[in-house]
Design an enzyme around this catalytic site. Sequence first.
Site, PDB file in Angstrom:
ATOM      1  N   ASP A  18       0.857  -1.175   0.000  1.00 57.47           N
ATOM      2  CA  ASP A  18       0.000   0.000   0.000  1.00 57.47           C
ATOM      3  C   ASP A  18       0.900   1.235   0.000  1.00 57.47           C
ATOM      4  O   ASP A  18       2.024   1.195   0.487  1.00 57.47           O
ATOM      5  CB  ASP A  18      -0.897  -0.031   1.244  1.00 57.47           C
ATOM      6  CG  ASP A  18      -1.993   1.010   1.196  1.00 57.47           C
ATOM      7  OD1 ASP A  18      -2.102   1.706   0.171  1.00 57.47           O
ATOM      8  OD2 ASP A  18      -2.748   1.121   2.175  1.00 57.47           O
ATOM      9  N   ASP A  30      -8.028  -7.545   0.743  1.00 54.14           N
ATOM     10  CA  ASP A  30      -7.106  -7.645   1.874  1.00 54.14           C
ATOM     11  C   ASP A  30      -7.815  -7.140   3.111  1.00 54.14           C
ATOM     12  O   ASP A  30      -8.731  -6.322   3.026  1.00 54.14           O
ATOM     13  CB  ASP A  30      -5.852  -6.793   1.646  1.00 54.14           C
ATOM     14  CG  ASP A  30      -6.118  -5.325   1.964  1.00 54.14           C
ATOM     15  OD1 ASP A  30      -5.829  -4.896   3.093  1.00 54.14           O
ATOM     16  OD2 ASP A  30      -6.656  -4.609   1.089  1.00 54.14           O
ATOM     17  N   GLN A  84     -11.148   6.939  -5.835  1.00 57.61           N
ATOM     18  CA  GLN A  84     -11.793   7.501  -4.651  1.00 57.61           C
ATOM     19  C   GLN A  84     -13.175   8.038  -5.041  1.00 57.61           C
ATOM     20  O   GLN A  84     -13.698   7.687  -6.071  1.00 57.61           O
ATOM     21  CB  GLN A  84     -10.904   8.581  -4.028  1.00 57.61           C
ATOM     22  CG  GLN A  84      -9.625   8.047  -3.388  1.00 57.61           C
ATOM     23  CD  GLN A  84      -9.885   7.200  -2.145  1.00 57.61           C
ATOM     24  OE1 GLN A  84     -10.977   7.196  -1.569  1.00 57.61           O
ATOM     25  NE2 GLN A  84      -8.867   6.458  -1.722  1.00 57.61           N
TER      26      GLN A  84
END
Length: 369
Positions: free
Chosen positions: A89, A261, A184
């Site tokens: 990340d 994840d 986003q």
Amino acid sequence: MEFEVKKTFGKARLGVMKLHHGAVETPVFMPVGTNASVKLLTPRDLEEAGAEIILSNTFHLMLKPGVEIIKLHRGLHNFMGWKRPILTDSGGFQVFSLPKIRIDDEGVVFRSPIDGSKVFLNPEISMEVQIALGSDICMVFDHCPVPDADYEEVKEATERTYRWALRSKKAFKTENQALFGIVQGGIYPDLRRESALQLTSIGFDGYAIGGLSIGEERSLTLEMTEVTVEFLPEDKPRYFMGGGSPELILELVDRGVDMFDSVFPTRIARHGTALTWNGKLNLKASYNKRSLEPVDERCGCYTCKNFTRSYIHHLFDRGEVLGQILLTIHNINFMISLMKEVRRSIESGTFKELKSKVVEVYSSGGVNV
């Protein structure tokens, strides 16, 4: 990086990613090793569970031990003794969950959660660190808005995410690593659409759905995922960041998502909860005191082959860390096995039946919770 969709069932996709450190079949769950370690597990435990790829975090590794230490080991794989693929990340989510000193288009200044010192992070630094780590999949540096952000705040974060994605790609000069964009847009369909179109116009090896599953209603999580996926290319992997409960994963696979994840399976294991094919099981509960059953009779992991519920209950009762270790081994094995079943069901055309069962037992709270 290569990605191939081998078969579909509705929107659910069976695929394979070919990465520098090996192939990864999708849909896939990635255990989280934030500090170059999946809590309480060795790399051998993960290999025995069948984990094909794990996640680690640029933000935390940049602070401790620092990039120079990992460079001494010639990369993150050698540092942590893991030979299979790693996704890192970018640090964006962690940075925006901390108190900020300053944020503007140049980057973010924040205080280190370790020693309180000022730290600066921007797209170029994030890319430099991830390239040094040598992860197979790197993530662009994005602006993840806080859960209670209003429309204008989310719009600003979405626009900044686009600008930072452009800079991330420009700074990403490497051949053996893949770079994913992050969509986003919060809970606003128009901003999700705008972000997806902006990111795909740049062109990345894969696309992540960010900023969801952070407190919003489940129906909104699924709706925003649908909106986002609609504008993502068919020939690239889709990664839902932070989705880890079995029922959510099945819902997202049904909507065309390939990668997941979460710390959820390991975190609840440390608190005494097991994931099973019949739902969640609380090993701390007194009714397990005399139970000679394994945690899950369908599971073939080390824990289920060798120990009873009674023994694990005893370990938690006495505060022995072995109880946490054994349940963590089991929960990671369960998640890897669940994804194998998901892939098999897409191949055989029985995905709807599998999804129905998993959603039913987990949405109802499971058994013995």
